[in-house]
Design an enzyme around this catalytic site. Structure first.
Site, mmCIF file in Angstrom:
data_model
loop_
_atom_site.group_PDB
_atom_site.id
_atom_site.type_symbol
_atom_site.label_atom_id
_atom_site.label_comp_id
_atom_site.label_asym_id
_atom_site.label_seq_id
_atom_site.Cartn_x
_atom_site.Cartn_y
_atom_site.Cartn_z
ATOM 1 C CB SER A 1 -0.950 0.007 1.203
ATOM 2 O OG SER A 1 -0.236 -0.153 2.410
ATOM 3 C CG ASP B 1 -2.219 5.515 7.937
ATOM 4 O OD1 ASP B 1 -1.100 5.051 8.231
ATOM 5 O OD2 ASP B 1 -2.665 5.494 6.772
ATOM 6 C CG HIS C 1 -0.479 4.190 4.329
ATOM 7 N ND1 HIS C 1 -1.130 3.467 5.311
ATOM 8 C CD2 HIS C 1 -0.156 3.307 3.355
ATOM 9 C CE1 HIS C 1 -1.195 2.198 4.946
ATOM 10 N NE2 HIS C 1 -0.611 2.067 3.762
#
Length: 427
Positions: free
Chosen positions: A155, A403, A406
């Site tokens: 990802s 998060d 990312h």
């Protein structure tokens, strides 16, 4: 005789008069020249000292290019270490926003999701010993006419391809021509340049059966075949001119390992009657297998191996209340890799060093894209709670999953493209 004397006298007087006129004319000329030199010297100002712009806190976006100290010629001429440097203020800010680019996925769209601070947008990566030009989308697309790129991995790779597409879309909007069922593997074409760019979902690079939902919650251990390459990228390999290959974090998951179709052990599977081999065993095996395929492939394009990037969770992990509250970059030495990431990184560098030597012998263009250290210095660049749309709108004290792995877009990941273009253009 008297007549001759008179004539001589007039000639002598005329000569003397002419000589006097010449003297006067020369004197006037010299005086004028001296006056002009004096006047010019006294009216030309000295060159002012130019200072670097100072960014207020938080920085404000200005369309002003930053003034850098000149780089000595001998330093410019030498091979530059792109990956040793500092994050420095960038008053001009990002080249795109969430409004100008519609290709940003929801969880990385920090501005749209209501992140209140903006200082994280006003930094750029600067190597210490050389000048790193900003990514030039016009030149890049010209160089990539009739070429095919693929970014292969997990990802973070999807995160990266969005950044690259957003910058390139300043020149031309790409056509989205393919996606798999889960939109994890996708392909775009820039029609005016016949340039194709793909993202290929292959988090282990080797064959794996994964049992988890869209939120990363697993229902069973991963089944990983350490001696089988993932066909999703291998089947396209020879048709690609450029590749960025990466892996890493997924090897930390609970996993059962297979070789020759037989279970050989596992990682973190205490409820199974299997040998605990550890993620480092599998990571070394998988990378060695991947690199061996690459260096013996006779591929004629360029292959970049991107090192794994660290997370910045504090006070827990993603599943246990971890947060990333930092609001600005840190300096080298102020932060260290976590233990698990250090192990991954050591294996990556060791296996790449062995592969690089064989690649050179076989004429394969394999390069290291070492983004681990520069990413470590940006704990401020993650979505944090703003992976969700205005997470505190109804309750400012709400408990929200963060998060810290990312990257916000725009954000630090955009500087990766500067280094990639430098490697592609200048080798």
């Amino acid at each position: 005789m008297v007549k001759n004397m008179g004539l001589n006298w007039r000639l002598w007087s005329l000569h003397k008069h002419n000589h006097l006129l010449v003297k006067v004319a020369v004197s006037i000329l010299l005086m004028g020249l001296a006056f002009r030199l004096l006047f010019v010297h006294s009216t030309v100002p000295e060159t002012p000292f130019v200072e670097k712009p100072v960014i207020p806190n938080p920085p404000v976006s200005e369309d002003v290019p930053e003034i850098r100290d000149p780089i000595p010629e001998k330093v410019v001429a030498e091979k530059c270490d792109l990956f040793t440097g500092d994050w420095i203020p960038n008053p001009s800010g990002p080249v795109y926003t969430n409004e100008s680019c519609q290709l940003i996925e929801t969880h990385q769209n920090c501005m749209k999701n209501g992140r209140p601070d903006s200082a994280y947008l006003y930094w750029r990566w600067s190597p210490r010993d050389c000048e790193l030009p900003q990514f030039d989308p016009y030149r890049f697309l010209e160089l990539m006419r009739n070429k095919a790129w693929a970014l292969i991995g997990d990802s973070i790779t999807r995160n990266h391809v969005q950044s690259l597409l957003c910058i390139l879309s300043k020149v031309e909007q790409p056509d989205h021509v393919y996606h798999d069922k889960g939109y994890k593997s996708r392909r775009w074409v820039f029609p005016s340049y016949n340039f194709t760019i793909s993202v290929l979902w292959s988090p282990f690079l080797v064959e794996a059966a994964i049992f988890e939902d869209m939120n990363g919650v697993s229902t069973s251990e991963v089944e990983l075949h350490l001696d089988q390459l993932d066909k999703k990228w291998v089947d396209q390999y020879q048709n690609l001119n450029y590749m960025i290959i990466s892996t890493g974090k997924w090897f930390l998951k609970n996993t059962i390992y297979y070789e020759n179709g037989t279970v050989v052990g596992c990682h973190s599977c205490s409820n199974k009657n299997l040998t605990e081999l550890g993620f480092d065993f599998a990571y070394q095996k998988a990378l060695s297998f991947v690199f061996n395929f690459i260096v013996t492939s006779k591929h004629k394009g360029m292959i970049l191996f991107r090192t794994a990037t660290p997370d910045h969770f504090e006070s827990g992990e993603w599943f246990s209340g971890g947060v990333c509250p930092k609001a600005e970059p840190v300096k080298e030495g102020e932060i260290e890799f976590k233990g698990l990431h250090s192990i991954l990184r050591d294996i990556e560098l060791e296996e790449f060093a062995k592969a690089e030597k064989k690649a050179q012998e076989n004429g394969v263009n394999l390069k290291l894209l070492d983004l681990s250290k520069i990413s470590l210095l940006r704990p401020d660049g993650h979505p944090g709670p703003y992976r969700f749309f205005y997470p505190f709108a109804s309750d400012k004290n709400a408990t929200v999953q963060n998060d810290c792995l990312h990257w916000c877009l725009p954000g630090p990941i955009d500087s990766w493209n500067d280094m990639i273009m430098e490697m592609v253009v200048n080798g």
